[in-house]
Design a protein around this motif. Sequence first.
Motif, PDB file in Angstrom:
ATOM      1  N   LEU A 415       4.329   0.064   2.560  1.00 47.62           N
ATOM      2  CA  LEU A 415       5.168  -0.024   1.373  1.00 47.62           C
ATOM      3  C   LEU A 415       4.946   1.166   0.441  1.00 47.62           C
ATOM      4  O   LEU A 415       5.884   1.640  -0.207  1.00 47.62           O
ATOM      5  CB  LEU A 415       4.905  -1.346   0.650  1.00 47.62           C
ATOM      6  CG  LEU A 415       5.190  -2.602   1.491  1.00 47.62           C
ATOM      7  CD1 LEU A 415       4.919  -3.854   0.673  1.00 47.62           C
ATOM      8  CD2 LEU A 415       6.623  -2.613   1.995  1.00 47.62           C
ATOM      9  N   GLN A 416       3.706   1.675   0.378  1.00 49.17           N
ATOM     10  CA  GLN A 416       3.445   2.887  -0.415  1.00 49.17           C
ATOM     11  C   GLN A 416       4.247   4.064   0.132  1.00 49.17           C
ATOM     12  O   GLN A 416       4.785   4.876  -0.615  1.00 49.17           O
ATOM     13  CB  GLN A 416       1.950   3.213  -0.399  1.00 49.17           C
ATOM     14  CG  GLN A 416       1.094   2.280  -1.236  1.00 49.17           C
ATOM     15  CD  GLN A 416      -0.396   2.490  -1.002  1.00 49.17           C
ATOM     16  OE1 GLN A 416      -0.792   3.319  -0.183  1.00 49.17           O
ATOM     17  NE2 GLN A 416      -1.214   1.730  -1.698  1.00 49.17           N
ATOM     18  N   TYR A 417       4.341   4.142   1.469  1.00 58.58           N
ATOM     19  CA  TYR A 417       5.089   5.238   2.084  1.00 58.58           C
ATOM     20  C   TYR A 417       6.575   5.136   1.769  1.00 58.58           C
ATOM     21  O   TYR A 417       7.256   6.137   1.558  1.00 58.58           O
ATOM     22  CB  TYR A 417       4.871   5.238   3.600  1.00 58.58           C
ATOM     23  CG  TYR A 417       5.587   6.372   4.311  1.00 58.58           C
ATOM     24  CD1 TYR A 417       5.054   7.653   4.309  1.00 58.58           C
ATOM     25  CD2 TYR A 417       6.795   6.161   4.963  1.00 58.58           C
ATOM     26  CE1 TYR A 417       5.700   8.695   4.960  1.00 58.58           C
ATOM     27  CE2 TYR A 417       7.445   7.194   5.613  1.00 58.58           C
ATOM     28  CZ  TYR A 417       6.896   8.464   5.607  1.00 58.58           C
ATOM     29  OH  TYR A 417       7.538   9.500   6.239  1.00 58.58           O
ATOM     30  N   LEU A 418       7.103   3.914   1.739  1.00 55.20           N
ATOM     31  CA  LEU A 418       8.512   3.743   1.395  1.00 55.20           C
ATOM     32  C   LEU A 418       8.785   4.297  -0.004  1.00 55.20           C
ATOM     33  O   LEU A 418       9.813   4.929  -0.248  1.00 55.20           O
ATOM     34  CB  LEU A 418       8.900   2.263   1.458  1.00 55.20           C
ATOM     35  CG  LEU A 418       8.912   1.625   2.849  1.00 55.20           C
ATOM     36  CD1 LEU A 418       9.286   0.153   2.747  1.00 55.20           C
ATOM     37  CD2 LEU A 418       9.858   2.350   3.795  1.00 55.20           C
ATOM     38  N   ARG A 419       7.850   4.058  -0.920  1.00 48.75           N
ATOM     39  CA  ARG A 419       8.033   4.599  -2.271  1.00 48.75           C
ATOM     40  C   ARG A 419       7.915   6.122  -2.255  1.00 48.75           C
ATOM     41  O   ARG A 419       8.680   6.830  -2.911  1.00 48.75           O
ATOM     42  CB  ARG A 419       6.995   3.999  -3.216  1.00 48.75           C
ATOM     43  CG  ARG A 419       7.102   2.488  -3.369  1.00 48.75           C
ATOM     44  CD  ARG A 419       6.155   1.967  -4.453  1.00 48.75           C
ATOM     45  NE  ARG A 419       5.967   0.536  -4.337  1.00 48.75           N
ATOM     46  CZ  ARG A 419       4.921  -0.028  -3.737  1.00 48.75           C
ATOM     47  NH1 ARG A 419       3.969   0.726  -3.234  1.00 48.75           N
ATOM     48  NH2 ARG A 419       4.823  -1.336  -3.665  1.00 48.75           N
ATOM     49  N   LEU A 420       6.935   6.659  -1.514  1.00 50.55           N
ATOM     50  CA  LEU A 420       6.730   8.111  -1.451  1.00 50.55           C
ATOM     51  C   LEU A 420       7.967   8.817  -0.938  1.00 50.55           C
ATOM     52  O   LEU A 420       8.349   9.886  -1.434  1.00 50.55           O
ATOM     53  CB  LEU A 420       5.537   8.434  -0.544  1.00 50.55           C
ATOM     54  CG  LEU A 420       5.313   9.927  -0.245  1.00 50.55           C
ATOM     55  CD1 LEU A 420       4.871  10.665  -1.496  1.00 50.55           C
ATOM     56  CD2 LEU A 420       4.293  10.117   0.874  1.00 50.55           C
TER      57      LEU A 420
END
Length: 940
Positions: A415-420
Amino acid sequence: MYISTSSSAASSFLRAASSYTRSRFFPSSLRNLNPASSSALNNQRSTASVVVRSFHSSASRWCHRLDWRSPFSLRAQIRALNPVIERFQKQFATMAAEHPFKEVLTSLPKPGGGEFGKFYSLPALNDPRIDKLPYSIRILLESAVRNCDNFQVKKEDVEKIIDWENTSPKQVEIPFKPARVLLQDFTGVPAVVDLACMRDAMNKLGSDTSKINPLVPVDLVIDHSVQVDVTRSENAVQENMELEFRRNKERFSFLKWGSTAFRNMLVVPPGSGIVHQVNLEYLGRLVFNTNGTLYPDSVVGTDSHTTMIDGLGVAGWGVGGIEAEAAMLGQPMSMVLPGVVGFKLSGKLRNGVTATDLVLTVTQMLRKHGVVGKFVEFYGGGMGELPLADRATIANMSPEYGATMGFFPVDHVTLQYLRLTGRSDETPQQERVYSSYLELNLAEVEPCVSGPKRPHDRVPLKEMKADWNSCLNNKVGFKGFAVPKEAQEKVAKFSFHGKPAELKHGSVVITAITSCTNTSNPSVMLGAGLVAKKACELGLLVKPWIKTSLAPGSGVVTKYLLQSGLQEYLNKQGFHIVGYGCTTCIGNSGELDESVASAISENDIIAAAVLSGNRNFEGRVHALTRANYLASPPLVVAYALAGTAVQSSVLPDMFRSTYQAFTKGNPMWNQLQVPSSTLYTWDPNSTYIHEPPYFKNMTMEPPGVHGVKDAYCLLNFGDSITTDHISPAGSIHKDSPAAKFLLDRGVERKDFNSYGSRRGNDEVMARGTFANIRLVNKLLNGEVGPKTIHVPTGEKLYVFDAAMRYKDAGHDTIVLAGAEYGSGSSRDWAAKGPMLLGVKAVIAKSFERIHRSNLVGMGIIPLCFKSGEDADTLGLTGLERYTIDLPNKISDIRPGQDATVTTNNGKSFTCTVRFDTEVELAYFNNGGILPYVIRNLIKQ
C-alpha cells in the motif's frame, strides 16, 4: 478476499484499493461527467464486463467506439445504447441469481453510507481448510468461486482448490480465468496477426467475425523494438526512436490498427517504458470493480517476466502467446493445481548488499530446491524489511529459478508503494501450510554476479577472479571455454578511432543498465549514479571502446535521476539514456564499433558483457560476447549511500505526470495513418506482416488424432536447449536463410532489423527457427552452428533448408532433446516455428512448462523419456527413422499415458505422452488451440 482470513482486513484493503481504482482510472476531468458517462468510462478501462466474458456479448463493442472528446456526444451515444445495456444488465442479473455461490457475495460498505461494491468472501464459505491455504492459492480459489457456472468452471473445481493440501500432490487439473492479459510488441504482433487471421477464417467459414475480439482487457506495451544504435549522446533517445519508427513503421501501423479494430485493447506507444515496469507502476490494478463486483487483479502475459507484478501482490505469470490468445478470447486456462514452496525471509540486508545480490542468491537456492511448475510464496519478518522494488526484482526472476511465480502477498509495504507511485492500512501475515519450505536470513546475502552463460550460476564477487580462470580452463560448457593455457594471456591490439586500444579474454565490451529487473528499483539506479559521481570526482572514465547504455524502464527513472543531479555524472561516464524499452537484455544491443568487432573476431577473443538484466544465455546479448554476466547497476561500495537519496528524489508526482503524458501518445505515433476496417488487408509484399497459413483449408471437422510414421530426426540435442536456441531472436545473420529471403525481396542488410521485430511474418520466422549461432546439434559431431544433417543424403544444410527438403519429400520430422527443453523466455515462435518446419513430435528428458504447453497448442506431440533414459542410454544416434504409436480415437488417450516409439533399425522404447490435461487433448484433436477456439466460437 485472498489477503487475509479476517473480514475486517479484507475490507480495509478493498476500501484502499477501491479508492485507488477510482482515482487511477477516473482523472478529475472525467469524474465530473454524469453517472451514465462515468459508468461507460468504468466499463471501458476497468475491465468492464463479466457480462462480455460470460456471454460472448456484443455489449462492449460500443465502448471502444465512443467519442471521448465530447461529453455531450458521449451522453448521446450512451442514450442510444441504453436498450443494449439494459438487455445485458438483465442477463447479468439472471446469471447472478443462479450463481452457485451467490450466498457468499458480500457487500463492502462505505463509511458514509452506500457501498463500494460486492465481493465473493472466502471466509463466508465457512470451510476451515481455507484458513490454511497459501495466499496465492486463495487467488485461484476466488477466481473459481466468482466464475463458477458449472460449465467452464464447476463446483468440483472449487472443491479441488479448497482441498489443495491433498489434491496438489496428485497433479489435478483446474480452470483459471485471469482478469487481464499483458503483451509486449514482440509477442503482441503475432498475437494480433493471429486474431486478424482468425477473423478471416471466421469470415471464410460464414460465421460472425466480430466474435474474434478480446473478451478480457488486453494491455500491449510497445517496448521491444528500440535498439541501441546511438550511445554517448544527449540526443540518443530521439535518434534511436526515429530509427525505431523508420524500421518498424509497418508493425506500429498494424498495432495501431489493432487498437481500433479490436475491442478491449489498450496499446501503449513506443518510448513509454519497459512492459513490466509500466505494468508495475501503472497498469496493475490490484482490485477490479466490474459492474459493482470487486475482485483481485490477476494477469497472464506473453513474456515470462510478467511475474514481476507478483511483487505487488498481483498474481501473474508468463504463458505462451498461444495460451494468451485463448485467454483473450474468453477461454479458461487449464492448469495443474500447483504445489507452493514457502520461502521464509528473516533479518535485514547488510549495507552494500543490493537487491540484485539478493535475487541471484534466491535464484540459486530455488534452482537447487527444484520449483519448476510450482508457486513460490514469500513470507516471514524479513518481508517487512524489503521495499516493494526489491520484491519486484525477486518476482521478476521467477523464470530464472523455474517457478510459475514468486508471490509476495499484499501488506503495508504494498500500500505504501501504491501511494509512492501516485495511486490512491495494514493487513496481518498469518502462517500458512506449504508443500515445502525454504528460509533465508537476509543478513547472510553477499555481493555477487551471475554467469558467464546462465542466470543461476551465481559467483560471489570475492571469488570472481578464481571463477573466471576456471572458466577459461574448463571444457566447453556452461562454466567453461576450453582456452589453451598458452592462449589465455593473448592480447589483441587495435586502433579505436585513431587511438591505441587492446582486448584480451574477459575484456568487457558492453556494459548496460537495462531490463525491468533492476531499472524499476530506485535504490540501485540512484546507487549507479552515485558510483558515476564518485568516479568522476576521482578522475576515472570508462574506456571509449566499451559500448555503454542506460535504458530506463520508464520515464519516471529519468525524472528522479535528473532531480537527484546524478544523470549528469552517468552521462560523463557514457551512460546516456538511449531509450525506454528492452534493449541489451533481449539482444537489441546494436552493433559494436567495427574496429572492436574485428579485434574480437580475428583474434577469437572471449569478450564479455555486463548487464543489469535477467538473462545471459549464450548468444542472446550479442553474437560477439561469449561471456555475459548479470550484475547490479552500481558497485557495491555505493549502496550504503543510496538509501538517503530515494525519498527526496522519487516522488508520486513523477509517476502521475509520466503516465498522464504517455496516454496521449507521442508525435510519431499519433501521425501514423491506419485503416478503419475490421478485417485486415494483408500486403503480400510486406516483410513484416504476413498472413500465416494456420487455417489454410480449415473445415468445421477436427482433423483428429495423428501418430508419427517413419519420421526423420531433424535435430538431436543435449540438455538445456532454451527458447533462445529454438526461436528466432536477436539479429539476422547475413548468411542465414532469413537473410537470403529478405535480400531476395529487396531489403538491404542495414534494414534487416531483428527477428523479434519480424515476428509478424511467418516466412521470416520459419527461416529463423533453430538459427542460433551457438546451437549444439549432436548430428554435427560437436560442430556449433545453425545447421544439421539431411539424413537421406548426408548433406550439411541450414536447419530450414533441411526441413524443407523433408517436407517437399512428404516426410515428417521429430526432435530429440535432453533435460529442460524449452527453458527461458516463453516465446510462441519456439513452437510455431517447428510446426511450420514440419516437426511432429519432440522427445525430451523434460520440458519447461510453458514451452511444452505451446508445443501442444501448435499440434506438436511432446513426449518424455522414462526416468533414467535418454537418447544416449537408448543408443539413439538421430540417424534412425521414428514411428510413434497413438490410439486412433481421442477418447482412447489419457493425460500422461505411455506410447511406444520404434525405429527402423529395430529399437523400441516407451515414452510418456505429455498431454497433461483433458483440455490439451482437445487442442491436439483440433490441430491446435487456435482452430479449437474458432470451432467453439462458431458453434456458440
